[in-house]
Design a protein around this motif. Structure first.
Motif, PDB file in Angstrom:
ATOM      1  N   GLN A   3       0.846  -1.193   0.000  1.00  0.00           N
ATOM      2  CA  GLN A   3       0.000   0.000   0.000  1.00  0.00           C
ATOM      3  C   GLN A   3       0.885   1.248   0.000  1.00  0.00           C
ATOM      4  OE1 GLN A   3      -3.344   0.057  -0.264  1.00  0.00           O
ATOM      5  NE2 GLN A   3      -3.450  -2.186  -0.283  1.00  0.00           N
ATOM      6  N   VAL A   4       0.696   2.113  -0.983  1.00  0.00           N
ATOM      7  CA  VAL A   4       1.494   3.341  -1.095  1.00  0.00           C
ATOM      8  C   VAL A   4       0.580   4.507  -1.419  1.00  0.00           C
ATOM      9  CG1 VAL A   4       3.356   4.527  -2.320  1.00  0.00           C
ATOM     10  CG2 VAL A   4       3.520   2.054  -1.903  1.00  0.00           C
ATOM     11  N   GLU A   5       0.713   5.577  -0.675  1.00  0.00           N
ATOM     12  CA  GLU A   5       0.002   6.822  -0.948  1.00  0.00           C
ATOM     13  C   GLU A   5       1.031   7.924  -1.187  1.00  0.00           C
ATOM     14  OE1 GLU A   5      -2.476   7.672   2.366  1.00  0.00           O
ATOM     15  OE2 GLU A   5      -3.612   5.798   2.227  1.00  0.00           O
ATOM     16  N   ILE A   6       0.805   8.733  -2.222  1.00  0.00           N
ATOM     17  CA  ILE A   6       1.705   9.852  -2.488  1.00  0.00           C
ATOM     18  C   ILE A   6       0.893  11.119  -2.705  1.00  0.00           C
ATOM     19  CG2 ILE A   6       3.558   8.434  -3.464  1.00  0.00           C
ATOM     20  CD1 ILE A   6       2.614   9.327  -6.250  1.00  0.00           C
ATOM     21  N   GLU A   7       1.528  12.251  -2.402  1.00  0.00           N
ATOM     22  CA  GLU A   7       0.971  13.572  -2.673  1.00  0.00           C
ATOM     23  C   GLU A   7       2.109  14.468  -3.139  1.00  0.00           C
ATOM     24  OE1 GLU A   7      -1.728  15.297   0.356  1.00  0.00           O
ATOM     25  OE2 GLU A   7      -1.324  13.473   1.505  1.00  0.00           O
ATOM     26  N   ARG A   8       1.775  15.474  -3.940  1.00  0.00           N
ATOM     27  CA  ARG A   8       2.787  16.430  -4.393  1.00  0.00           C
ATOM     28  C   ARG A   8       2.555  17.785  -3.762  1.00  0.00           C
ATOM     29  NH1 ARG A   8       5.487  15.663  -9.414  1.00  0.00           N
ATOM     30  NH2 ARG A   8       6.190  17.830  -9.271  1.00  0.00           N
ATOM     31  N   ARG A   9       3.630  18.396  -3.324  1.00  0.00           N
ATOM     32  CA  ARG A   9       3.670  19.800  -2.954  1.00  0.00           C
ATOM     33  C   ARG A   9       4.723  20.441  -3.839  1.00  0.00           C
ATOM     34  NH1 ARG A   9      -0.112  17.966  -0.967  1.00  0.00           N
ATOM     35  NH2 ARG A   9      -0.960  18.234   1.141  1.00  0.00           N
ATOM     36  N   ARG A  10       4.294  20.906  -4.989  1.00  0.00           N
ATOM     37  CA  ARG A  10       5.124  21.430  -6.077  1.00  0.00           C
ATOM     38  C   ARG A  10       6.281  20.482  -6.406  1.00  0.00           C
ATOM     39  NH1 ARG A  10       7.107  26.847  -4.944  1.00  0.00           N
ATOM     40  NH2 ARG A  10       9.265  26.143  -5.208  1.00  0.00           N
ATOM     41  N   THR A  11       7.477  20.646  -5.863  1.00  0.00           N
ATOM     42  CA  THR A  11       8.594  19.774  -6.241  1.00  0.00           C
ATOM     43  C   THR A  11       8.932  18.761  -5.161  1.00  0.00           C
ATOM     44  OG1 THR A  11      10.296  21.291  -5.398  1.00  0.00           O
ATOM     45  CG2 THR A  11       9.557  21.615  -7.668  1.00  0.00           C
ATOM     46  N   VAL A  12       8.065  18.608  -4.175  1.00  0.00           N
ATOM     47  CA  VAL A  12       8.286  17.645  -3.089  1.00  0.00           C
ATOM     48  C   VAL A  12       7.252  16.528  -3.191  1.00  0.00           C
ATOM     49  CG1 VAL A  12       8.223  17.298  -0.579  1.00  0.00           C
ATOM     50  CG2 VAL A  12       9.329  19.335  -1.546  1.00  0.00           C
ATOM     51  N   LEU A  13       7.728  15.297  -3.079  1.00  0.00           N
ATOM     52  CA  LEU A  13       6.846  14.135  -3.047  1.00  0.00           C
ATOM     53  C   LEU A  13       6.679  13.694  -1.592  1.00  0.00           C
ATOM     54  CD1 LEU A  13       5.376  12.049  -4.920  1.00  0.00           C
ATOM     55  CD2 LEU A  13       7.380  10.569  -4.551  1.00  0.00           C
ATOM     56  N   LEU A  14       5.427  13.730  -1.107  1.00  0.00           N
ATOM     57  CA  LEU A  14       5.092  13.201   0.214  1.00  0.00           C
ATOM     58  C   LEU A  14       4.599  11.770   0.024  1.00  0.00           C
ATOM     59  CD1 LEU A  14       3.007  16.213   1.593  1.00  0.00           C
ATOM     60  CD2 LEU A  14       5.482  15.891   1.707  1.00  0.00           C
ATOM     61  N   PHE A  15       5.003  10.869   0.908  1.00  0.00           N
ATOM     62  CA  PHE A  15       4.614   9.472   0.746  1.00  0.00           C
ATOM     63  C   PHE A  15       4.320   8.819   2.090  1.00  0.00           C
ATOM     64  CE2 PHE A  15       9.252   9.854   0.702  1.00  0.00           C
ATOM     65  CZ  PHE A  15       9.619   9.012   1.747  1.00  0.00           C
ATOM     66  N   ALA A  16       3.447   7.829   2.039  1.00  0.00           N
ATOM     67  CA  ALA A  16       3.168   6.967   3.189  1.00  0.00           C
ATOM     68  C   ALA A  16       2.964   5.566   2.648  1.00  0.00           C
ATOM     69  CB  ALA A  16       1.920   7.438   3.946  1.00  0.00           C
ATOM     70  N   ALA A  17       3.689   4.587   3.211  1.00  0.00           N
ATOM     71  CA  ALA A  17       3.652   3.232   2.695  1.00  0.00           C
ATOM     72  C   ALA A  17       3.437   2.248   3.847  1.00  0.00           C
ATOM     73  CB  ALA A  17       4.968   2.909   1.977  1.00  0.00           C
ATOM     74  N   SER A  18       2.616   1.248   3.599  1.00  0.00           N
ATOM     75  CA  SER A  18       2.301   0.257   4.622  1.00  0.00           C
ATOM     76  C   SER A  18       2.267  -1.136   4.002  1.00  0.00           C
ATOM     77  CB  SER A  18       0.970   0.579   5.302  1.00  0.00           C
ATOM     78  OG  SER A  18      -0.079   0.668   4.346  1.00  0.00           O
ATOM     79  N   GLU A  19       2.076  -2.163   4.836  1.00  0.00           N
ATOM     80  CA  GLU A  19       2.099  -3.557   4.424  1.00  0.00           C
ATOM     81  C   GLU A  19       3.397  -3.901   3.706  1.00  0.00           C
ATOM     82  OE1 GLU A  19      -1.449  -4.989   2.515  1.00  0.00           O
ATOM     83  OE2 GLU A  19      -2.705  -3.513   3.565  1.00  0.00           O
TER      84      GLU A  19
END
Length: 222
Positions: A203-219
């Motif tokens: 499971q991977v979730e990503i979001e963008r803040r202009r040139t930054v990649l935010l991520f949260a990964a589980s399992e």
């Protein structure tokens, strides 16, 4: 005794002495929002959503976020993991909690990392500091997955490379920091990083803040 900075990765040598005391002002309050387009509140929200009382902080920086979390969390375990002992000592003093454990470790060398797993693992502004190359990032993410408990989450943020839409300040800093060896991210793309995360977590979730990649990964995939 001063740390021998020749024995730690080049990107980690900046996190010593006066630089640690200036980190919050320069990186979190100036560079992150103005050059990369990611606010302090964006980064803080990740810790609010994903941080737990059983936590590993990878690449500790100045310790701003775990220090703030200490106001809301009574740590059961807080492991600070960094190749630079100066940064570990600085953050340990700043957090000042009996659950803190310092661990000199390199995210690219599993043998130097803790053998236990954590409910939350933060790698905030870490991946862009690694040496260039997909294999390096794939190894780092695999090792992060190994630190993450089956029911846990690994989260963080990283600055994308030359293909991202950097503003003038961002482009200048990107070139300079890569030239110095502090960053190694010129080739980093959202697609490639998503691929590395997805190869080690179900499971991977990503979001963008202009040139930054935010991520949260589980399992994590074992």
């Amino acid at each position: 005794m001063p740390t021998d900075l020749t024995t730690i990765p080049r990107s980690a040598t900046a996190y010593s002495g006066v630089n640690l005391r200036l980190y919050d002002a320069f990186v979190l309050h100036f560079t992150s929002p103005r050059a990369w387009g990611c606010s302090l509140s964006d980064l803080t929200e990740m810790y609010r959503r994903h941080g737990t009382d059983d936590h590993a902080e990878i690449g500790v920086g100045s310790g701003h976020f775990v220090t703030e979390q200490t106001r809301h969390i009574d740590w059961a375990a807080l492991s600070l993991i960094d190749p630079n002992p100066d940064a570990l000592r600085f953050v340990s003093r700043r957090v000042s909690h009996p659950a803190v454990r310092e661990h000199v470790g390199d995210i690219l060398d599993r043998a130097t990392l803790p053998t236990r797993r954590f409910k939350s693992v933060a790698a905030n502004y870490v991946l862009h500091c690694l040496a260039p190359g997909s294999d390096v990032r794939r190894t780092a993410v695999r090792n992060l997955a190994n630190l993450t408990a089956d029911e846990g989450v690994m989260f963080g943020a990283t600055v994308l490379g030359a293909e991202a839409e950097h503003n003038r300040l961002g482009r200048a800093l990107l070139r300079r920091l890569n030239h110095m060896g502090t960053f190694g991210n010129l080739g980093d793309t959202e697609r490639a990083l998503l691929g590395h995360l997805s190869s080690s977590f179900r499971q991977v979730e990503i979001e963008r803040r202009r040139t930054v990649l935010l991520f949260a990964a589980s399992e994590p995939i074992r």
